[in-house]
Design a protein around this motif. Structure first.
Motif, PDB file in Angstrom:
ATOM      1  N   GLY A 137       0.820  -1.218   0.000  1.00  0.00           N
ATOM      2  CA  GLY A 137       0.000   0.000   0.000  1.00  0.00           C
ATOM      3  C   GLY A 137       0.845   1.255   0.000  1.00  0.00           C
ATOM      4  O   GLY A 137       0.550   2.216  -0.721  1.00  0.00           O
ATOM      5  N   SER A 138       1.919   1.262   0.781  1.00  0.00           N
ATOM      6  CA  SER A 138       2.795   2.429   0.828  1.00  0.00           C
ATOM      7  C   SER A 138       3.501   2.650  -0.499  1.00  0.00           C
ATOM      8  O   SER A 138       3.702   3.789  -0.929  1.00  0.00           O
ATOM      9  CB  SER A 138       3.830   2.239   1.942  1.00  0.00           C
ATOM     10  OG  SER A 138       4.761   3.285   1.930  1.00  0.00           O
ATOM     11  N   LEU A 139       3.849   1.564  -1.165  1.00  0.00           N
ATOM     12  CA  LEU A 139       4.521   1.677  -2.455  1.00  0.00           C
ATOM     13  C   LEU A 139       3.594   2.251  -3.515  1.00  0.00           C
ATOM     14  O   LEU A 139       4.011   3.059  -4.350  1.00  0.00           O
ATOM     15  CB  LEU A 139       5.035   0.300  -2.876  1.00  0.00           C
ATOM     16  CG  LEU A 139       6.080   0.243  -3.972  1.00  0.00           C
ATOM     17  CD1 LEU A 139       7.308   1.056  -3.580  1.00  0.00           C
ATOM     18  CD2 LEU A 139       6.475  -1.190  -4.237  1.00  0.00           C
ATOM     19  N   LEU A 140       2.321   1.865  -3.481  1.00  0.00           N
ATOM     20  CA  LEU A 140       1.371   2.375  -4.467  1.00  0.00           C
ATOM     21  C   LEU A 140       0.932   3.812  -4.160  1.00  0.00           C
ATOM     22  O   LEU A 140       0.745   4.618  -5.069  1.00  0.00           O
ATOM     23  CB  LEU A 140       0.145   1.473  -4.533  1.00  0.00           C
ATOM     24  CG  LEU A 140       0.358   0.116  -5.206  1.00  0.00           C
ATOM     25  CD1 LEU A 140      -0.903  -0.721  -5.121  1.00  0.00           C
ATOM     26  CD2 LEU A 140       0.787   0.289  -6.649  1.00  0.00           C
ATOM     27  N   ILE A 141       0.767   4.135  -2.874  1.00  0.00           N
ATOM     28  CA  ILE A 141       0.254   5.460  -2.506  1.00  0.00           C
ATOM     29  C   ILE A 141       1.364   6.511  -2.505  1.00  0.00           C
ATOM     30  O   ILE A 141       1.244   7.561  -3.127  1.00  0.00           O
ATOM     31  CB  ILE A 141      -0.443   5.391  -1.132  1.00  0.00           C
ATOM     32  CG1 ILE A 141      -1.691   4.511  -1.241  1.00  0.00           C
ATOM     33  CG2 ILE A 141      -0.806   6.778  -0.642  1.00  0.00           C
ATOM     34  CD1 ILE A 141      -2.324   4.186   0.092  1.00  0.00           C
ATOM     35  N   ARG A 142       2.465   6.226  -1.796  1.00  0.00           N
ATOM     36  CA  ARG A 142       3.520   7.229  -1.646  1.00  0.00           C
ATOM     37  C   ARG A 142       4.704   7.013  -2.574  1.00  0.00           C
ATOM     38  O   ARG A 142       5.561   7.877  -2.686  1.00  0.00           O
ATOM     39  CB  ARG A 142       4.034   7.239  -0.205  1.00  0.00           C
ATOM     40  CG  ARG A 142       2.992   7.670   0.786  1.00  0.00           C
ATOM     41  CD  ARG A 142       3.560   7.820   2.153  1.00  0.00           C
ATOM     42  NE  ARG A 142       4.295   6.617   2.555  1.00  0.00           N
ATOM     43  CZ  ARG A 142       5.007   6.530   3.656  1.00  0.00           C
ATOM     44  NH1 ARG A 142       5.094   7.557   4.455  1.00  0.00           N
ATOM     45  NH2 ARG A 142       5.638   5.419   3.965  1.00  0.00           N
ATOM     46  N   GLY A 143       4.797   5.838  -3.185  1.00  0.00           N
ATOM     47  CA  GLY A 143       5.927   5.557  -4.050  1.00  0.00           C
ATOM     48  C   GLY A 143       7.180   5.171  -3.305  1.00  0.00           C
ATOM     49  O   GLY A 143       8.253   5.108  -3.893  1.00  0.00           O
ATOM     50  N   ARG A 144       7.083   4.907  -2.006  1.00  0.00           N
ATOM     51  CA  ARG A 144       8.241   4.508  -1.193  1.00  0.00           C
ATOM     52  C   ARG A 144       7.910   3.245  -0.424  1.00  0.00           C
ATOM     53  O   ARG A 144       6.766   3.002  -0.052  1.00  0.00           O
ATOM     54  CB  ARG A 144       8.594   5.601  -0.181  1.00  0.00           C
ATOM     55  CG  ARG A 144       9.110   6.850  -0.784  1.00  0.00           C
ATOM     56  CD  ARG A 144       9.560   7.810   0.268  1.00  0.00           C
ATOM     57  NE  ARG A 144       8.646   7.805   1.407  1.00  0.00           N
ATOM     58  CZ  ARG A 144       8.770   8.582   2.460  1.00  0.00           C
ATOM     59  NH1 ARG A 144       9.747   9.432   2.528  1.00  0.00           N
ATOM     60  NH2 ARG A 144       7.912   8.524   3.450  1.00  0.00           N
ATOM     61  N   ARG A 145       8.940   2.487  -0.151  1.00  0.00           N
ATOM     62  CA  ARG A 145       8.778   1.285   0.663  1.00  0.00           C
ATOM     63  C   ARG A 145       8.826   1.645   2.138  1.00  0.00           C
ATOM     64  O   ARG A 145       9.386   2.664   2.520  1.00  0.00           O
ATOM     65  CB  ARG A 145       9.886   0.279   0.365  1.00  0.00           C
ATOM     66  CG  ARG A 145       9.851  -0.286  -1.024  1.00  0.00           C
ATOM     67  CD  ARG A 145      11.005  -1.254  -1.213  1.00  0.00           C
ATOM     68  NE  ARG A 145      10.983  -1.833  -2.527  1.00  0.00           N
ATOM     69  CZ  ARG A 145      10.309  -2.927  -2.843  1.00  0.00           C
ATOM     70  NH1 ARG A 145       9.594  -3.534  -1.933  1.00  0.00           N
ATOM     71  NH2 ARG A 145      10.336  -3.397  -4.065  1.00  0.00           N
ATOM     72  N   LEU A 146       8.267   0.772   2.956  1.00  0.00           N
ATOM     73  CA  LEU A 146       8.402   0.912   4.399  1.00  0.00           C
ATOM     74  C   LEU A 146       9.821   0.523   4.801  1.00  0.00           C
ATOM     75  O   LEU A 146      10.519  -0.184   4.087  1.00  0.00           O
ATOM     76  CB  LEU A 146       7.382   0.038   5.124  1.00  0.00           C
ATOM     77  CG  LEU A 146       5.912   0.400   4.932  1.00  0.00           C
ATOM     78  CD1 LEU A 146       5.030  -0.623   5.615  1.00  0.00           C
ATOM     79  CD2 LEU A 146       5.619   1.782   5.483  1.00  0.00           C
ATOM     80  N   SER A 147      10.215   0.947   5.964  1.00  0.00           N
ATOM     81  CA  SER A 147      11.563   0.677   6.447  1.00  0.00           C
ATOM     82  C   SER A 147      11.744  -0.814   6.749  1.00  0.00           C
ATOM     83  O   SER A 147      10.857  -1.463   7.303  1.00  0.00           O
ATOM     84  CB  SER A 147      11.809   1.492   7.715  1.00  0.00           C
ATOM     85  OG  SER A 147      12.987   1.085   8.342  1.00  0.00           O
ATOM     86  N   ASP A 148      12.922  -1.340   6.394  1.00  0.00           N
ATOM     87  CA  ASP A 148      13.239  -2.725   6.738  1.00  0.00           C
ATOM     88  C   ASP A 148      13.389  -2.897   8.247  1.00  0.00           C
ATOM     89  O   ASP A 148      13.174  -3.974   8.784  1.00  0.00           O
ATOM     90  CB  ASP A 148      14.535  -3.164   6.049  1.00  0.00           C
ATOM     91  CG  ASP A 148      14.379  -3.245   4.545  1.00  0.00           C
ATOM     92  OD1 ASP A 148      13.230  -3.357   4.077  1.00  0.00           O
ATOM     93  OD2 ASP A 148      15.402  -3.197   3.839  1.00  0.00           O
ATOM     94  N   ARG A 149      13.741  -1.830   8.906  1.00  0.00           N
ATOM     95  CA  ARG A 149      13.886  -1.879  10.364  1.00  0.00           C
ATOM     96  C   ARG A 149      12.532  -2.109  11.034  1.00  0.00           C
ATOM     97  O   ARG A 149      12.445  -2.751  12.070  1.00  0.00           O
ATOM     98  CB  ARG A 149      14.494  -0.573  10.836  1.00  0.00           C
ATOM     99  CG  ARG A 149      14.967  -0.628  12.228  1.00  0.00           C
ATOM    100  CD  ARG A 149      15.755   0.617  12.529  1.00  0.00           C
ATOM    101  NE  ARG A 149      16.310   0.481  13.833  1.00  0.00           N
ATOM    102  CZ  ARG A 149      17.531   0.795  14.127  1.00  0.00           C
ATOM    103  NH1 ARG A 149      18.321   1.246  13.192  1.00  0.00           N
ATOM    104  NH2 ARG A 149      17.964   0.662  15.346  1.00  0.00           N
ATOM    105  N   LEU A 150      11.467  -1.589  10.429  1.00  0.00           N
ATOM    106  CA  LEU A 150      10.128  -1.829  10.948  1.00  0.00           C
ATOM    107  C   LEU A 150       9.786  -3.309  10.893  1.00  0.00           C
ATOM    108  O   LEU A 150       9.185  -3.855  11.819  1.00  0.00           O
ATOM    109  CB  LEU A 150       9.110  -1.010  10.155  1.00  0.00           C
ATOM    110  CG  LEU A 150       7.645  -1.189  10.528  1.00  0.00           C
ATOM    111  CD1 LEU A 150       7.388  -0.731  11.954  1.00  0.00           C
ATOM    112  CD2 LEU A 150       6.753  -0.439   9.561  1.00  0.00           C
ATOM    113  N   LEU A 151      10.195  -3.983   9.817  1.00  0.00           N
ATOM    114  CA  LEU A 151       9.973  -5.427   9.703  1.00  0.00           C
ATOM    115  C   LEU A 151      10.710  -6.168  10.813  1.00  0.00           C
ATOM    116  O   LEU A 151      10.145  -7.058  11.448  1.00  0.00           O
ATOM    117  CB  LEU A 151      10.439  -5.923   8.339  1.00  0.00           C
ATOM    118  CG  LEU A 151      10.416  -7.428   8.115  1.00  0.00           C
ATOM    119  CD1 LEU A 151       9.005  -7.963   8.190  1.00  0.00           C
ATOM    120  CD2 LEU A 151      11.045  -7.778   6.788  1.00  0.00           C
TER     121      LEU A 151
END
Length: 193
Positions: free
Chosen positions: A81-95
């Motif tokens: 969802g973040s990739l489609l809406i904002r064009g950026r991935r979520l942080s790997d640290r969050l994973l």
């Protein structure tokens, strides 16, 4: 004095990413992890056949063991969802933080409430009558396992406390190495002026 900026070559620039394809793959992986993590919950609610699913283990421990899989699945779906809406991935640290948090829950439960079960033995039979056992039924093996889990949880808890309070105990000290090239160029321009 003549100030020149170092030019970056075209080989340093990564190719553009197909965001729709990446979001689809991330969503597919997320659904796989989410369904895997929710299978014990469905068995607990008798939606799936419950007989033989939990064996002789506590259903609560198996359900809590599925939480890390569900958390990773939610991360991947949120990443899509973040990739489609904002064009950026979520942080790997969050994973990493989500995985460690939800993995710590069943470990803490087993550390404080786990009991030695006489039938909990895992072994592999090899040709020639040789049997390799991973868990023993004795009290000494149970106490040793409790100590090992307690040491593992001490490290996990320190990491999670550091992340929750923003202390940065487990962050690499060299932030210049991890900075983006355009940020480094702005810093160099500010230092020159």
């Amino acid at each position: 004095m003549n100030n020149t900026k170092p030019m970056r070559s075209n080989t340093d620039v990564p190719p553009p990413e197909n965001e729709v394809l990446a979001a689809g793959v991330s969503c597919g992986c997320g659904m796989l992890f989410l369904v895997t993590g929710l299978l014990p919950v469905l068995a607990l609610l008798n939606i799936l056949p419950r007989a033989g699913f939990f064996g002789r283990a506590s259903p609560l421990l198996v359900v809590m063991g599925g939480l890390p899989f569900a958390a990773v699945g939610l991360y991947f779906i949120g990443n899509a969802g973040s990739l489609l809406i904002r064009g950026r991935r979520l942080s790997d640290r969050l994973l990493l933080n989500l995985g460690m948090f939800f993995l710590a829950i069943p470990f803490h439960y087993w550390l404080f409430f786990g009991r030695s079960g006489g039938e909990s033995i895992t072994s592999i039979s090899l040709p020639g009558g040789l049997v390799i056992s991973f868990f023993e039924r004795g009290k000494i093996a149970f106490i040793t396992a409790k100590i090992a889990v307690a040491l593992l949880l001490a490290g996990m808890d320190l990491y999670l406390i550091s992340e929750a309070l923003g202390l940065g105990w487990f962050v690499a000290a060299n932030s210049r190495r991890n900075a983006r090239p355009e940020v480094l160029e702005q810093r160099e321009d500010a230092n020159v002026q």
